[in-house]
Design a protein around this motif. Structure first.
Motif, PDB file in Angstrom:
ATOM      1  N   GLY A  82       0.839  -1.288  -0.033  1.00  0.00           N
ATOM      2  CA  GLY A  82       0.181  -0.111  -0.136  1.00  0.00           C
ATOM      3  C   GLY A  82       0.812   1.279   0.000  1.00  0.00           C
ATOM      4  O   GLY A  82       0.317   2.526   0.266  1.00  0.00           O
ATOM      5  N   TYR A  83       2.201   1.218  -0.477  1.00  0.00           N
ATOM      6  CA  TYR A  83       3.072   2.449  -0.141  1.00  0.00           C
ATOM      7  C   TYR A  83       2.922   3.435  -1.421  1.00  0.00           C
ATOM      8  O   TYR A  83       2.997   2.521  -2.721  1.00  0.00           O
ATOM      9  N   VAL A  84       2.756   4.508  -1.373  1.00  0.00           N
ATOM     10  CA  VAL A  84       2.873   5.434  -2.454  1.00  0.00           C
ATOM     11  C   VAL A  84       4.048   6.189  -2.400  1.00  0.00           C
ATOM     12  O   VAL A  84       4.087   7.215  -1.281  1.00  0.00           O
ATOM     13  N   PRO A  85       5.160   6.201  -3.033  1.00  0.00           N
ATOM     14  CA  PRO A  85       6.398   6.956  -2.732  1.00  0.00           C
ATOM     15  C   PRO A  85       6.389   8.343  -3.337  1.00  0.00           C
ATOM     16  O   PRO A  85       6.923   8.726  -4.583  1.00  0.00           O
ATOM     17  N   VAL A  86       5.769   9.090  -2.701  1.00  0.00           N
ATOM     18  CA  VAL A  86       5.353  10.643  -3.395  1.00  0.00           C
ATOM     19  C   VAL A  86       6.761  11.565  -3.570  1.00  0.00           C
ATOM     20  O   VAL A  86       6.769  11.987  -4.818  1.00  0.00           O
ATOM     21  N   LYS A  87       7.789  11.267  -2.879  1.00  0.00           N
ATOM     22  CA  LYS A  87       8.935  12.005  -3.224  1.00  0.00           C
ATOM     23  C   LYS A  87       9.460  11.419  -4.486  1.00  0.00           C
ATOM     24  O   LYS A  87      10.103  12.236  -5.225  1.00  0.00           O
ATOM     25  N   GLN A  88       9.484  10.276  -4.827  1.00  0.00           N
ATOM     26  CA  GLN A  88      10.014   9.642  -6.138  1.00  0.00           C
ATOM     27  C   GLN A  88       9.086   9.921  -7.290  1.00  0.00           C
ATOM     28  O   GLN A  88       9.573  10.313  -8.283  1.00  0.00           O
ATOM     29  N   ILE A  89       7.735   9.791  -6.968  1.00  0.00           N
ATOM     30  CA  ILE A  89       6.825  10.227  -8.258  1.00  0.00           C
ATOM     31  C   ILE A  89       6.971  11.732  -8.587  1.00  0.00           C
ATOM     32  O   ILE A  89       6.903  11.935  -9.672  1.00  0.00           O
ATOM     33  N   LEU A  90       7.033  12.647  -7.751  1.00  0.00           N
ATOM     34  CA  LEU A  90       6.980  14.015  -7.861  1.00  0.00           C
ATOM     35  C   LEU A  90       8.336  14.876  -7.981  1.00  0.00           C
ATOM     36  O   LEU A  90       8.498  15.759  -8.383  1.00  0.00           O
ATOM     37  N   LYS A  91       9.578  13.797  -7.753  1.00  0.00           N
ATOM     38  CA  LYS A  91      10.865  14.282  -7.771  1.00  0.00           C
ATOM     39  C   LYS A  91      11.023  15.632  -6.639  1.00  0.00           C
ATOM     40  O   LYS A  91      11.557  16.650  -7.228  1.00  0.00           O
ATOM     41  N   ALA A  92      10.460  15.397  -5.743  1.00  0.00           N
ATOM     42  CA  ALA A  92      10.251  16.430  -4.809  1.00  0.00           C
ATOM     43  C   ALA A  92      11.314  16.695  -3.987  1.00  0.00           C
ATOM     44  O   ALA A  92      12.019  15.494  -3.704  1.00  0.00           O
ATOM     45  N   GLY A  93      11.882  17.895  -3.767  1.00  0.00           N
ATOM     46  CA  GLY A  93      13.047  17.930  -2.795  1.00  0.00           C
ATOM     47  C   GLY A  93      12.783  18.400  -1.524  1.00  0.00           C
ATOM     48  O   GLY A  93      11.651  17.916  -0.967  1.00  0.00           O
ATOM     49  N   GLU A  94      13.401  19.181  -0.681  1.00  0.00           N
ATOM     50  CA  GLU A  94      13.333  19.546   0.577  1.00  0.00           C
ATOM     51  C   GLU A  94      12.036  20.543   0.762  1.00  0.00           C
ATOM     52  O   GLU A  94      11.760  21.168  -0.016  1.00  0.00           O
ATOM     53  N   ASN A  95      11.581  20.411   1.999  1.00  0.00           N
ATOM     54  CA  ASN A  95      10.116  21.460   2.198  1.00  0.00           C
ATOM     55  C   ASN A  95       9.119  21.401   1.060  1.00  0.00           C
ATOM     56  O   ASN A  95       9.127  22.200   0.543  1.00  0.00           O
ATOM     57  N   ALA A  96       8.652  20.139   0.849  1.00  0.00           N
ATOM     58  CA  ALA A  96       7.543  19.974  -0.154  1.00  0.00           C
ATOM     59  C   ALA A  96       6.432  19.507   0.285  1.00  0.00           C
ATOM     60  O   ALA A  96       6.204  19.161   1.479  1.00  0.00           O
ATOM     61  N   ALA A  97       5.339  20.016  -0.414  1.00  0.00           N
ATOM     62  CA  ALA A  97       4.113  19.417   0.118  1.00  0.00           C
ATOM     63  C   ALA A  97       3.306  19.092  -1.340  1.00  0.00           C
ATOM     64  O   ALA A  97       3.684  19.525  -2.520  1.00  0.00           O
ATOM     65  N   CYS A  98       2.184  18.367  -1.151  1.00  0.00           N
ATOM     66  CA  CYS A  98       1.332  18.019  -2.231  1.00  0.00           C
ATOM     67  C   CYS A  98      -0.074  17.419  -1.906  1.00  0.00           C
ATOM     68  O   CYS A  98      -0.156  17.490  -0.755  1.00  0.00           O
ATOM     69  N   TYR A  99      -0.921  17.433  -2.924  1.00  0.00           N
ATOM     70  CA  TYR A  99      -2.172  16.819  -2.528  1.00  0.00           C
ATOM     71  C   TYR A  99      -2.191  15.530  -3.400  1.00  0.00           C
ATOM     72  O   TYR A  99      -1.694  15.263  -4.449  1.00  0.00           O
TER      73      TYR A  99
END
Length: 202
Positions: A82-99
């Protein structure tokens, strides 16, 4: 596209014991598709997203949402967890947010168990009702675990919508989510099926 949950009672796989078999049910239904909006600056609030299910329309009409990237993610077939790897999907850096949001169909109205955990801050909405909030950041190295948090919920028959607002200052960034039927009819039928299966071990 909506995921479908089987209406029939599934026979659980015969695990090493009764408890292990029940634990396997936490992955009875895992959303296979999510829509993610972001990454956004940390702590950025977007009421237009929090109050709507139709994000595509919101992105086209709300001035404050101009330029927010939209990503559709499908769970790989060889990744049943059930894991969703948000950081990898969005290529997000530090201090990030998403919906993150997903729509799914449920076989009948009634009680269900929602298993959830996140890395960072999170607000979790079911059908536009807040069912869980974590206002304090988690440890940057603490990995999300599906069995860490159980949230009793009531689902509608047919279409339901899950929506998350997520943020992380640094470290791991993702979440785990799974749903399990908990209506009385299902539990009674499941108990009978398990008693029949485990009777063969005597």
């Amino acid at each position: 596209q909506r995921a479908e949950v089987p209406s029939e009672v599934p026979l659980p796989a015969l695990a090493e014991g009764w408890t292990e078999t029940l634990e396997s049910l936490r992955l009875g239904f895992v959303p296979g598709e999510w829509t993610l909006l972001g990454p956004l600056p940390y702590e950025r609030l977007c009421p237009a997203l929090e109050q709507r299910d139709d994000w595509s329309k919101a992105l086209s009409v709300e001035k404050e949402l101009e330029g927010i990237p939209k990503t559709r993610w499908e769970r790989p077939e060889d990744e049943p967890g059930g894991y969703v790897p948000v950081k990898q999907i969005l290529k997000a850096g530090e201090n990030a947010a998403c919906y993150a949001g997903t729509r799914f169909d449920w076989p009948l109205a009634g009680e269900a168990l929602l298993w959830f955990d996140q890395e960072g801050l999170a607000d979790l909405y079911l059908n536009n009702r807040l069912v869980y909030t974590q206002p304090q950041p988690t440890h940057p190295r603490q990995a999300a675990a599906l069995d860490r948090r159980l949230i009793p919920v009531r689902l509608r028959q047919g279409s339901n919508f899950l929506k998350l607002r997520l943020a992380q200052k640094g470290g791991r960034f993702g979440f785990c989510l799974g749903l399990e039927r908990n209506d009385p009819g299902f539990r009674i039928a499941l108990l009978k099926a398990m008693l029949e299966r485990f009777k063969t071990l005597e």
